[in-house]
Design an enzyme around this catalytic site. Structure first.
Site, PDB file in Angstrom:
ATOM      1  N   SER A  37       0.807  -1.228   0.000  1.00 32.14           N
ATOM      2  CA  SER A  37       0.000   0.000   0.000  1.00 32.14           C
ATOM      3  C   SER A  37       0.833   1.268   0.000  1.00 32.14           C
ATOM      4  CB  SER A  37      -0.931   0.031   1.215  1.00 32.14           C
ATOM      5  OG  SER A  37      -1.887  -0.989   1.108  1.00 32.14           O
ATOM      6  N   THR A  41      -3.869   7.174   8.998  1.00 34.39           N
ATOM      7  CA  THR A  41      -3.946   6.065   8.062  1.00 34.39           C
ATOM      8  C   THR A  41      -5.395   5.591   8.061  1.00 34.39           C
ATOM      9  OG1 THR A  41      -3.081   3.871   7.486  1.00 34.39           O
ATOM     10  CG2 THR A  41      -3.255   4.379   9.827  1.00 34.39           C
ATOM     11  N   GLY A  97      -9.173   7.483   3.529  1.00 32.71           N
ATOM     12  CA  GLY A  97      -8.835   8.888   3.413  1.00 32.71           C
ATOM     13  C   GLY A  97     -10.033   9.816   3.409  1.00 32.71           C
ATOM     14  N   THR A 131      -0.918   3.124   5.015  1.00 32.84           N
ATOM     15  CA  THR A 131      -0.181   4.334   4.678  1.00 32.84           C
ATOM     16  C   THR A 131       0.961   4.405   5.659  1.00 32.84           C
ATOM     17  OG1 THR A 131      -2.180   5.506   3.966  1.00 32.84           O
ATOM     18  CG2 THR A 131      -0.321   6.865   4.673  1.00 32.84           C
ATOM     19  N   ARG A 159      -8.486   9.665  -8.102  1.00 31.10           N
ATOM     20  CA  ARG A 159      -8.875   9.871  -6.695  1.00 31.10           C
ATOM     21  C   ARG A 159      -7.644  10.230  -5.868  1.00 31.10           C
ATOM     22  NH1 ARG A 159      -7.196   7.369  -1.600  1.00 31.10           N
ATOM     23  NH2 ARG A 159      -8.982   7.321  -0.210  1.00 31.10           N
ATOM     24  N   VAL A 160      -7.763  11.255  -5.070  1.00 28.50           N
ATOM     25  CA  VAL A 160      -6.696  11.628  -4.143  1.00 28.50           C
ATOM     26  C   VAL A 160      -7.242  11.457  -2.729  1.00 28.50           C
ATOM     27  CG1 VAL A 160      -5.266  13.531  -3.303  1.00 28.50           C
ATOM     28  CG2 VAL A 160      -5.650  13.255  -5.758  1.00 28.50           C
ATOM     29  N   GLY A 161      -6.457  10.820  -1.884  1.00 30.01           N
ATOM     30  CA  GLY A 161      -6.889  10.598  -0.506  1.00 30.01           C
ATOM     31  C   GLY A 161      -6.377  11.670   0.429  1.00 30.01           C
ATOM     32  N   ASP A 162      -6.335  11.315   1.693  1.00 30.67           N
ATOM     33  CA  ASP A 162      -5.925  12.274   2.722  1.00 30.67           C
ATOM     34  C   ASP A 162      -4.417  12.477   2.783  1.00 30.67           C
ATOM     35  OD1 ASP A 162      -5.842   9.530   3.593  1.00 30.67           O
ATOM     36  OD2 ASP A 162      -5.301  10.274   5.580  1.00 30.67           O
TER      37      ASP A 162
HETATM   38  N1  GLY Z   1      -5.118   6.945   3.784  1.00 34.52           N
HETATM   39  C1  GLY Z   1      -4.729   6.769   2.461  1.00 34.52           C
HETATM   40  C2  GLY Z   1      -5.784   6.962   1.490  1.00 34.52           C
HETATM   41  O1  GLY Z   1      -6.954   6.866   1.804  1.00 34.52           O
HETATM   42  O2  GLY Z   1      -5.472   7.162   0.350  1.00 34.52           O
END
Ligand code: GLY
Length: 321
Positions: free
Chosen positions: A78, A233, A236, A182, A210-213
């Site tokens: 990941s 983690t 996101g 993460t 898609r962009v996460g946190d």
């Molecule tokens: N925490 C990582 C993501 O959701 O992309």
């Protein structure tokens, strides 16, 4: 490259080696700097790499970069180019880095085919007037900075076939080594300065783009050199809608310990979210005094390293309200 089977065997071995350590008490202060805290059992190797960088004279920021590069190279499913692909069968990586002194930050999102997203984020911070670069432009910048690219088109894990071969469907609320991790790594230097970083391939099977946190400051990572630092983690979307790590640091500013601040943010999110039992989020935090802590909506192992000590500790799932 680590195969899925090998990875799972390694994960089982790591899980068996986890040391159960009581949650740090309210008054606990390690006063043993430098202190490095990161997410998940695989964070231990990253912490130890970060410690080596510090012991070689590096700054907390150097420690963050060295530690996260270790994870990006480790075959993690990941993080980095070995991470799980998006729904179209290719990897898009996110990372950010923050340096306490000067409140500096750099970030990349949707980065393809670059070995070390954390180093690209650092270069965005140090060599551009900007904070965040995305997609092909982030890749172009990485290449212009001499960052290593890897052709992953024939990588066995990065193909649509990978999905067909999965033993089971990945459920989005699972937050574990199978679908979604993460590395968030925080360093409190011997001189009291703070730095942090975050790197991920994001949620397995995410929509392309898609962009996460993880690359979003205040969501996946936040560092305030006067107060402390926090990293996230998990899912996101459930972190970034609440600016969770910014809030953890603000709760520490108001007097909460790192553990209390992480728990208070889970309380806050649970009180607001329409699906409070499906959050799948975990946090680590350190404060300026050298205290550290964590909380998660699932059981959450995390790694802690300081001189003479390097262990995986674990918190139970934080109970609901
Ligand atoms: N925490 C990582 C993501 O959701 O992309």
């Amino acid at each position: 490259m680590t195969s899925r089977r090998t990875f799972l065997q390694q994960s089982a071995a790591v899980a068996a080696a986890i040391t159960l350590i009581p949650r740090p008490s309210r008054a606990m202060s390690t006063d043993k700097r430098p202190l490095i805290v990161s997410t998940w059992p695989f964070g231990k190797a990253a912490n130890e790499q970060a410690m080596k960088a510090l012991q070689a004279g590096g700054s907390p920021l150097d420690g963050v970069e060295a530690g996260i590069r270790q994870t990006e190279d480790s075959g993690n499913l990941s993080v980095g180019l070995s991470g799980k692909p998006n729904a179209a069968g290719f990897g898009q990586l996110d990372a950010c880095i923050m340096n306490g002194p000067g409140h500096q930050a750099g970030s990349v999102a949707g980065l393809e085919g670059i070995r070390h997203p954390i180093s690209v984020a650092r270069r965005v911070m140090e060599r551009t007037p900007h904070v965040m670069l995305v997609g092909q432009s982030a890749r172009d910048f990485a290449l212009s900075e001499g960052q290593e690219s890897i052709d992953t088109s024939n990588h066995p894990a990065l193909s649509a076939k990978w999905w067909a071969q999965q033993e089971r469907q990945v459920r989005p609320t699972d937050v574990n080594a199978d679908n979604h991790d993460t590395i968030a790594l925080l360093v409190l230097g011997a001189d009291g300065t703070l730095a942090g970083g975050c790197s991920t391939s994001g949620l397995a099977g995410k929509m392309p783009g898609r962009v996460g946190d993880s690359p979003i400051l205040g969501s996946g990572l936040y560092v305030d050199n006067q107060v402390g630092a926090a990293g996230a983690t998990g899912i996101g979307e459930n972190v970034m809608r609440y600016c969770a790590t910014f809030l953890i640091v603000e709760f520490m500013r108001q007097g909460a310990t790192p553990t209390e601040a992480c728990q208070q943010v889970i309380d806050r999110i649970r009180s607001l979210d329409p699906k409070p039992n499906e959050l799948g989020i975990c946090f680590v935090a350190v404060d300026k005094q050298g205290r550290y802590g964590a909380a998660g909506t699932t059981e959450f192992p995390y790694a802690v390293t300081y001189p003479g000590y390097s262990e995986v500790e674990k918190v139970a799932a934080y109970p609901g309200n």
